[in-house]
Design a protein around this motif. Structure first.
Motif, mmCIF file in Angstrom:
data_model
loop_
_atom_site.group_PDB
_atom_site.id
_atom_site.type_symbol
_atom_site.label_atom_id
_atom_site.label_comp_id
_atom_site.label_asym_id
_atom_site.label_seq_id
_atom_site.Cartn_x
_atom_site.Cartn_y
_atom_site.Cartn_z
ATOM 1 N N PRO A 129 0.786 -1.433 -0.186
ATOM 2 C CA PRO A 129 0.405 0.013 -0.126
ATOM 3 C C PRO A 129 0.861 1.408 0.199
ATOM 4 O O PRO A 129 2.250 1.299 1.031
ATOM 5 C CB PRO A 129 -0.695 -0.543 1.159
ATOM 6 C CG PRO A 129 -0.685 -1.571 1.581
ATOM 7 C CD PRO A 129 0.540 -1.624 0.673
ATOM 8 N N GLY A 130 0.487 1.906 -0.067
ATOM 9 C CA GLY A 130 1.361 3.206 -0.929
ATOM 10 C C GLY A 130 2.280 3.214 -2.060
ATOM 11 O O GLY A 130 3.230 4.549 -2.178
ATOM 12 N N GLN A 131 2.973 1.931 -1.764
ATOM 13 C CA GLN A 131 4.058 2.022 -3.278
ATOM 14 C C GLN A 131 3.477 1.503 -5.451
ATOM 15 O O GLN A 131 2.429 1.407 -4.822
ATOM 16 C CB GLN A 131 4.830 0.109 -3.190
ATOM 17 C CG GLN A 131 5.281 1.644 -1.917
ATOM 18 C CD GLN A 131 6.264 -0.014 -1.289
ATOM 19 O OE1 GLN A 131 6.610 -0.895 -1.988
ATOM 20 N NE2 GLN A 131 6.972 0.036 -0.254
ATOM 21 N N GLY A 142 15.582 10.943 -8.299
ATOM 22 C CA GLY A 142 15.031 12.154 -7.088
ATOM 23 C C GLY A 142 15.567 11.927 -5.644
ATOM 24 O O GLY A 142 15.714 12.467 -4.815
ATOM 25 N N LEU A 143 16.402 10.992 -5.792
ATOM 26 C CA LEU A 143 17.745 10.466 -4.674
ATOM 27 C C LEU A 143 16.680 10.996 -3.117
ATOM 28 O O LEU A 143 17.237 11.413 -2.169
ATOM 29 C CB LEU A 143 18.370 12.015 -5.255
ATOM 30 C CG LEU A 143 19.285 12.044 -5.844
ATOM 31 C CD1 LEU A 143 20.449 12.751 -5.918
ATOM 32 C CD2 LEU A 143 19.598 11.076 -6.384
ATOM 33 N N HIS A 144 15.575 10.362 -2.532
ATOM 34 C CA HIS A 144 14.950 10.491 -1.722
ATOM 35 C C HIS A 144 13.926 8.681 -1.827
ATOM 36 O O HIS A 144 13.284 8.191 -1.329
ATOM 37 C CB HIS A 144 14.313 11.167 -1.591
ATOM 38 C CG HIS A 144 13.011 10.769 -2.887
ATOM 39 N ND1 HIS A 144 12.655 11.729 -4.435
ATOM 40 C CD2 HIS A 144 11.450 10.886 -2.321
ATOM 41 C CE1 HIS A 144 11.636 11.554 -4.304
ATOM 42 N NE2 HIS A 144 10.906 10.906 -3.655
ATOM 43 N N LEU A 145 15.007 7.551 -2.087
ATOM 44 C CA LEU A 145 14.448 6.151 -1.962
ATOM 45 C C LEU A 145 13.822 5.658 -0.563
ATOM 46 O O LEU A 145 13.225 5.223 -0.194
ATOM 47 C CB LEU A 145 14.889 5.709 -3.265
ATOM 48 C CG LEU A 145 14.508 3.591 -2.597
ATOM 49 C CD1 LEU A 145 13.606 3.623 -4.831
ATOM 50 C CD2 LEU A 145 14.963 3.193 -2.155
ATOM 51 N N GLN A 151 8.759 5.990 4.447
ATOM 52 C CA GLN A 151 7.414 6.702 4.217
ATOM 53 C C GLN A 151 6.338 4.895 4.274
ATOM 54 O O GLN A 151 4.961 4.529 4.290
ATOM 55 C CB GLN A 151 6.564 7.421 3.470
ATOM 56 C CG GLN A 151 7.071 8.831 3.159
ATOM 57 C CD GLN A 151 7.573 9.958 2.884
ATOM 58 O OE1 GLN A 151 7.082 9.793 1.403
ATOM 59 N NE2 GLN A 151 6.442 10.758 2.829
ATOM 60 N N THR A 152 6.103 4.282 3.082
ATOM 61 C CA THR A 152 5.684 2.751 2.054
ATOM 62 C C THR A 152 6.135 1.691 3.382
ATOM 63 O O THR A 152 5.287 0.821 2.691
ATOM 64 C CB THR A 152 5.365 3.683 1.724
ATOM 65 O OG1 THR A 152 6.431 2.994 0.710
ATOM 66 C CG2 THR A 152 5.635 4.656 0.602
ATOM 67 N N GLN A 208 12.347 3.296 14.727
ATOM 68 C CA GLN A 208 11.828 3.665 13.604
ATOM 69 C C GLN A 208 13.085 3.351 13.100
ATOM 70 O O GLN A 208 14.060 3.495 12.097
ATOM 71 C CB GLN A 208 11.763 4.790 13.884
ATOM 72 C CG GLN A 208 10.725 5.800 14.396
ATOM 73 C CD GLN A 208 11.123 7.373 14.032
ATOM 74 O OE1 GLN A 208 10.062 7.582 13.445
ATOM 75 N NE2 GLN A 208 11.064 7.856 15.220
ATOM 76 N N GLU A 209 12.942 1.583 12.944
ATOM 77 C CA GLU A 209 13.393 0.580 11.634
ATOM 78 C C GLU A 209 14.325 1.680 10.477
ATOM 79 O O GLU A 209 15.521 1.401 10.757
ATOM 80 C CB GLU A 209 12.989 -0.795 12.090
ATOM 81 C CG GLU A 209 14.367 -1.363 11.428
ATOM 82 C CD GLU A 209 13.982 -3.342 11.387
ATOM 83 O OE1 GLU A 209 14.739 -3.746 10.062
ATOM 84 O OE2 GLU A 209 12.665 -3.537 11.489
ATOM 85 N N ILE A 210 13.559 2.007 10.165
ATOM 86 C CA ILE A 210 13.655 1.989 8.210
ATOM 87 C C ILE A 210 14.697 3.151 8.397
ATOM 88 O O ILE A 210 15.315 3.719 7.745
ATOM 89 C CB ILE A 210 12.197 2.131 7.670
ATOM 90 C CG1 ILE A 210 11.965 0.252 7.392
ATOM 91 C CG2 ILE A 210 12.874 2.465 6.329
ATOM 92 C CD1 ILE A 210 10.271 0.498 6.439
#
Length: 325
Positions: A129-131, A142-145, A151-152, A208-210
């Motif tokens: 969901p969200g991806q 965009g250098l924000h993976l 977020q997802t 917040q693992e990720i």
């Protein structure tokens, strides 16, 4: 990882071996995850025992931080060799050089991953969901993976490895501008502050693992340490004995951090990542001042180091294929 030598800079066999060891640890980590092929219950665990097996299985994240330091060192050293100082950097040339190194393989990878996603090949489908495929493309380019995953949730393995590339290339998008705008003394102070902040920027994300694993600032701290090491390498001319001492001490520190990761974490907490980064920077200085050659018998590891970017971006195809078999 994308830290090729260029502009006439001589290759250093010792640094290539360090890069090769780092990429090998990353590959083994991704293969030996508990939900894939853990090494403990295999002949590897029987032969080498739990400590070395654990080191081979779980040192991938530390190895990525080693890559960050190596990248900062090599790219900053190349800037200093070409321009003489950070302040004299040619922004246009720097960005064109980075793009020519990064984009061809990255775009080819994204196209292949998109085909596999659209063909619904297991292990390559973006379905949380969200991806979405478009979102993953935008995040990668965009250098924000890393932010996108925060977020997802986790993306499929071949996409997930791009988190470190997002951080590294954002640093190199901003670093030349800082070099151009800031006086040298202020730039050095800023880099020192960034390095020193590593334990706190990681610790602030506990639970917040990720986010913690893929946060911008802690990783950029490791790159900044590599940049500072390159500045030291240019300005200092130590004796061969001192350089060898640094190489040995840094090697012991890095090896000890990997072999005794649990003890190091209990002793230093988030500062353990700074210890690892500092150990790698010390090895780099020793290798640089000695113009170290690859040790006899480790030429294969040096060759892996020279191909570290290519191996990093493509190794998950091999990992997933071995797991499937």
């Amino acid at each position: 990882m994308a830290d090729e030598m260029g502009d006439g800079t001589q290759r250093n066999g010792g640094i290539d071996v360090l890069r090769g060891l780092s990429i090998l640890l990353v590959i083994l980590h991704h293969l030996a995850l508990p939900f894939r092929l853990p090494l403990g219950p295999t002949i590897v665990g029987e032969w080498f025992g739990p400590r070395i097996t654990n080191t081979l299985s779980h040192s991938g994240y530390a190895a990525v931080y080693a890559f960050f330091v190596i990248s900062g060192f090599l790219i900053a050293k190349r800037v200093l060799v070409r321009y003489g100082s950070f302040g004299a950097i040619d922004l246009r040339h720097f960005y064109l050089q980075r793009a020519s190194r990064i984009l061809p393989l990255l775009l080819a990878l994204l196209i292949v991953l998109s085909v596999l996603h659209l063909a619904a090949v297991p292990g390559f489908v973006i379905d949380k969901p969200g991806q979405s495929l478009a979102g993953a493309w935008f995040a990668a380019l965009g250098l924000h993976l890393n932010w996108y995953e925060g977020q997802t949730g986790w993306l499929p393995g071949n996409w997930d490895v791009l988190w470190s590339l997002s951080i590294e290339e954002l640093f190199y998008l901003l670093f030349p501008i800082a070099c151009w705008l800031l006086p040298r003394q202020i730039l050095i102070v800023f880099l020192l502050f960034l390095v020193a902040s590593l334990p706190w920027t990681r610790g602030a994300l506990d639970g917040q693992e990720i986010w913690q694993e893929k946060a911008y600032l802690p990783a950029m701290s490791a790159i900044a340490l590599g940049v500072l090491a390159a500045q030291i390498a240019q300005e200092a001319r130590p004796s061969p004995m001192f350089a060898r001492s640094l190489l040995v001490l840094g090697g012991i520190g890095f090896a000890g951090a990997l072999l005794a990761s649990g003890e190091l974490w209990r002793a230093l907490g988030h500062s353990s990542m700074l210890f690892i980064a500092a150990s790698v920077a010390t090895v780099l200085l020793g290798c640089h001042w000695l113009q170290a050659a690859a040790p006899t018998g480790l030429g294969w590891l040096a060759r892996m180091g020279r191909l570290s970017y290519e191996l990093y971006l493509t190794h998950m195809f091999v990992v997933l294929a071995i797991f499937a078999l």
